[in-house]
Design an enzyme around this catalytic site. Sequence first.
Site, mmCIF file in Angstrom:
data_model
loop_
_atom_site.group_PDB
_atom_site.id
_atom_site.type_symbol
_atom_site.label_atom_id
_atom_site.label_comp_id
_atom_site.label_asym_id
_atom_site.label_seq_id
_atom_site.Cartn_x
_atom_site.Cartn_y
_atom_site.Cartn_z
ATOM 1 C CE LYS A 69 -3.626 0.098 2.785
ATOM 2 N NZ LYS A 69 -4.980 0.476 2.422
ATOM 3 N NE ARG A 71 -6.514 3.749 4.952
ATOM 4 C CZ ARG A 71 -7.781 3.557 4.623
ATOM 5 N NH1 ARG A 71 -8.256 2.348 4.480
ATOM 6 N NH2 ARG A 71 -8.572 4.582 4.419
ATOM 7 N NE ARG A 105 5.754 -49.721 -9.369
ATOM 8 C CZ ARG A 105 5.190 -49.075 -8.345
ATOM 9 N NH1 ARG A 105 5.872 -48.136 -7.717
ATOM 10 N NH2 ARG A 105 3.963 -49.350 -7.994
ATOM 11 C CG MET A 133 -2.270 -7.272 9.646
ATOM 12 S SD MET A 133 -0.614 -6.860 9.196
ATOM 13 C CE MET A 133 -0.795 -6.407 7.504
ATOM 14 C CE1 TYR A 146 9.699 -38.926 -15.483
ATOM 15 C CE2 TYR A 146 11.811 -39.087 -16.605
ATOM 16 C CZ TYR A 146 10.831 -39.642 -15.801
ATOM 17 O OH TYR A 146 10.989 -40.916 -15.302
ATOM 18 C CB CYS A 201 6.936 -41.707 -10.904
ATOM 19 S SG CYS A 201 7.749 -43.008 -9.967
ATOM 20 N N GLY A 245 -7.724 -7.057 4.748
ATOM 21 C CA GLY A 245 -8.497 -7.018 5.979
ATOM 22 C C GLY A 245 -7.911 -7.821 7.123
ATOM 23 C CG HIS A 274 -13.794 -10.324 4.152
ATOM 24 N ND1 HIS A 274 -14.061 -11.586 4.641
ATOM 25 C CD2 HIS A 274 -12.484 -10.104 4.381
ATOM 26 C CE1 HIS A 274 -12.962 -12.086 5.172
ATOM 27 N NE2 HIS A 274 -11.986 -11.209 5.027
ATOM 28 C CB SER A 279 11.678 -42.960 -11.862
ATOM 29 O OG SER A 279 10.486 -42.278 -11.557
ATOM 30 N NE ARG A 335 -5.953 -4.449 -2.819
ATOM 31 C CZ ARG A 335 -6.454 -4.611 -1.601
ATOM 32 N NH1 ARG A 335 -5.689 -4.537 -0.551
ATOM 33 N NH2 ARG A 335 -7.735 -4.822 -1.439
HETATM 34 C C1 PEP Z 1 6.674 -43.965 -4.709
HETATM 35 O O1 PEP Z 1 7.065 -44.662 -3.772
HETATM 36 O O2 PEP Z 1 6.832 -42.739 -4.763
HETATM 37 C C2 PEP Z 1 5.984 -44.610 -5.837
HETATM 38 C C3 PEP Z 1 5.668 -43.932 -6.922
HETATM 39 O O3 PEP Z 1 5.625 -45.900 -5.650
HETATM 40 P P1 PEP Z 1 4.277 -46.353 -4.923
HETATM 41 O O4 PEP Z 1 3.550 -45.108 -4.551
HETATM 42 O O5 PEP Z 1 3.574 -47.186 -5.904
HETATM 43 O O6 PEP Z 1 4.851 -47.100 -3.763
HETATM 44 MG MG MG Z 2 7.021 -46.831 -4.029
#
Ligand code: PEP
Ligand code: MG
Length: 921
Positions: free
Chosen positions: A34, A103, A649, A114, A890, A870, A112, A470, A802, A347
């Site tokens: 502000k 303020r 897997r 504070m 990734y 993953c 709002g 609000h 992974s 703002r």
């Molecule tokens: C993990 O352990 O992060 C994984 C992807 O395997 P799961 O969740 O199948 O054990």
């Molecule tokens: Mg696992």
Amino acid sequence: MEDKKWVFSFDEVKLAEDYVGGSWEGVRALLGGKGSGLADMTRADVPVPPGFTVTTEACNAYQADGKFPAGMWEQELNALKIVEQKTGKKFGNTNNPLLVSCRSGAKFSMPGMMDTVLNIGLTDTTADGMVKLTNNPRFVYDSYRRLVEMFGTVVLGIPDEAFEDPLKEYKQKKGYKLDTEMTADDWKAITATFKAVVKKEQGFDFPQDPYIQLELATEAVFKSWNGKRAVDYRRATNIPDDLGTAVNIQTMVFGNMGEDSGTGVAFTRDPSTGERKMFGNYLINAQGEDVVAGIRNAEKIENLSSEMPAVYQQFMNITAKLEEHYTEMQDVEFTIERGKLWMLQTRNGKRTANSAVKIALDMVEEGLIDKKDAVLRVSPEQVDTLLHPQFTNDAMKAANGEGRWYAKGVNASPGAAVGQVYFDANTAESQAKQNKQDVIMVRPFTKPDDVHGMIAAKGVLTSEGGATSHAAVVARQFGIPCVVGASQIKIDLENRLMSVDGQIVKEGEWISVDGTTGEVYTGKILTFTPKIEEQTDLLKLLTWADEICATPGIRKFAPGWPTKGLQVWANADYPKDAQRARSYGAVGIGLCRTEHMFFEKERLPIVQRMILAENLEDRKAALDELLPYQRADFDGLFRAMDGYPVIIRLIDPPLHEFMPDEELLFEEVITMRVKGETKGLEEKEKLLADIRGMHESNPMMGLRGVRLSIYMPQIVEMQVRAIFEAAADCTLSGVVVKPEVMIPLTGTVNELKWIQPRLIKIAHDVMEEKKVSFTYKFGTMIEIPRAAVTAAEIAEYAEFFSFGTNDLTQMTFGYSRDDAERNFLVTYVAEGILPKNPFQTIDRGGVGRLMSMTVKDGRSTRPELEVGICGEHGGDPDSIEFCHLIGNNYVSCSPFRVPIARLAAAHAALKHSGAGLAEDK
Ligand code: PEP
Ligand code: MG
């Protein structure tokens, strides 16, 4: 310390810039959002009432020592003198008194959360002087009673009711409905009553020295930084605790000085749809809080053009200038005092996800910003809300047909929500958190004290207030579906029910609210998740995000993947999931959990037979039966992901998961024995004995993953054959396959050394049999701390890593996820022992360090090592940023989170411009 500058006048923005070394971010941190906005507007010649800002550094010094830092108060007094000179008014002077507001204003907006005190400087004598000056006693005593009330509640901590109750009583006695019916004498009487409240509650008189008023108000704002509301809000929005708030002291201008005065709030574009059109409300003869609280029904901003054409034109010019200056949609507050326009605040405006995307795209079109800015303007969380549920048409029609339509209000924050009604924030929060209920919080209107209930709720409904109230602002910010101002609804807080024309909904009953249309229904309505294919604006933005990530040449530390950002892959077990993942923009499958396929109805008996086989021959026979099923599964996946990598897997869970429940079976056997049923009893007893034989005291750390593959290699041999037969068939039919076989739960390289060559041999055999060849990889999951620590050795065999951060987090912390999330983790986070749930966001200091070491060590052995994630963290924006920093190639997440991850990956790439931890070393 004496010389330190704690106070900056609004026209000292240059000094503030010099003080922080030139950066505007630094000015914002020092003067707050502000304060820096007011200073910036003053510099741009926008009419801003004169004032000054006490810095966040002063606030932090106050928090540390419990008193104002040396020199601060003197600087405040000096700055006040300058304001007196500019306005020609004098603080505490009877003939021409200066009144100021006090303020809060932190670096990040905390609407709002504070405290604020208005009309400081009014005393019995200055009030008299003001009456003479303005000839408007009604306005003066309305202002004075507001000061006493705000000072009483904010500075002295007297509860609101102590003031609200006597006012309500007074109005009732007089037969008034609205505040506008109160006369000058009425307000004068109320001022006296309020002063008596202060005396009764505190034992001393309301201060008649304006300097004491100012000093205590400044201190109260500092203190409010650590008030419960502010702390709750910071926790929910990840604002750090050590930023502190600035305090803005500003000349009061009055929108309640008669019919030529007014006040309003506006957004330069529609915060719900993003349409390029001024959106806001104003009230004639009112003060700012009346509009923000939504207590009086405000006029639409466009009506000001006929009511005060010149002021409206000036307002439109100023706001256009502000939007161009900040290249952002602005949220402004203004006051008109006797025909003169004053800007009180500007703002960046909060907005819905929809409008964030539209505004970002429009501003690129308009040449205000570039594509990178546009990508940064939309948060991954906003993308999440765009994919939020809506009511299905059929369910809506049915609900209408059944007469369940209940009310309609203002569509304040989009999305459909279904839940049980609770009428206060504390109950809403406890029902949602402790009883895991879906909650709709219903209130006449919300106040900052209600935010914790709103955050816990699935949806919010109010009977009062408008699109800038609000409730609306907070709900939009948190992506909570919200309907406000459904004025047909009468809420009876005492009896904990609401009603429309006698139709009663009691606390705990179900309702459905649609924040997109503003409609409210009784009971539950089925919801669905919208199709991304139809969201063309979002898709365009995500394409820009992908372009940013795919920019070549910057992440040198990930050879073979010379791109600036991460790719986004998806976890998908079935072809239909893979198709969805592709339509959401995934460019690979990072995890196919093959065991899920074993659970299907016709396969489970074969799997069980395979597990229980007493000799190799029987086991192989069962596996031969499973092979065609698995081959068909993989065939579908490869076809859906034509041209993209697919990580499959090998079997991971302990075998008992595929067997009938031991306790249930035991019960059955006992019942049969008791009833004397002999048919089938023997088989059941044998099965029970077998299952008991497989019992492990800690199966998640027992015979599973690669250990199971080594113990019983026939299963994974069948799986690898199925993968390669499917890949070969697909290749022969013109599909480009990139299979990657993933071995789970490796803890030592010797496990890979034992199993991998056997599996590779099968791969070669199949390719030879089918007379076809294609590229493939064998790799492993990094889920066990020992694998992370020995990554350099493991990478001798594994061609890719992974991170299975679900297991890696469990094993690094030594927590069992299910148990932890059910009980102590909540306490740990609430007590600050852990900053966040480590199963949602990667614990950078522990699990993260293992990960970063893994990448570095793995690539020291195999420079082109492909690294992904993953675990569920692969869809969490903070964790995605971390994966970017350590040099992952990734992230892989659930198909539904792919759009969020694409945007988060681009944000990480832009924020860190390619320089990651791995590169720094
Ligand atoms: C993990 O352990 O992060 C994984 C992807 O395997 P799961 O969740 O199948 O054990
Ligand atoms: Mg696992």
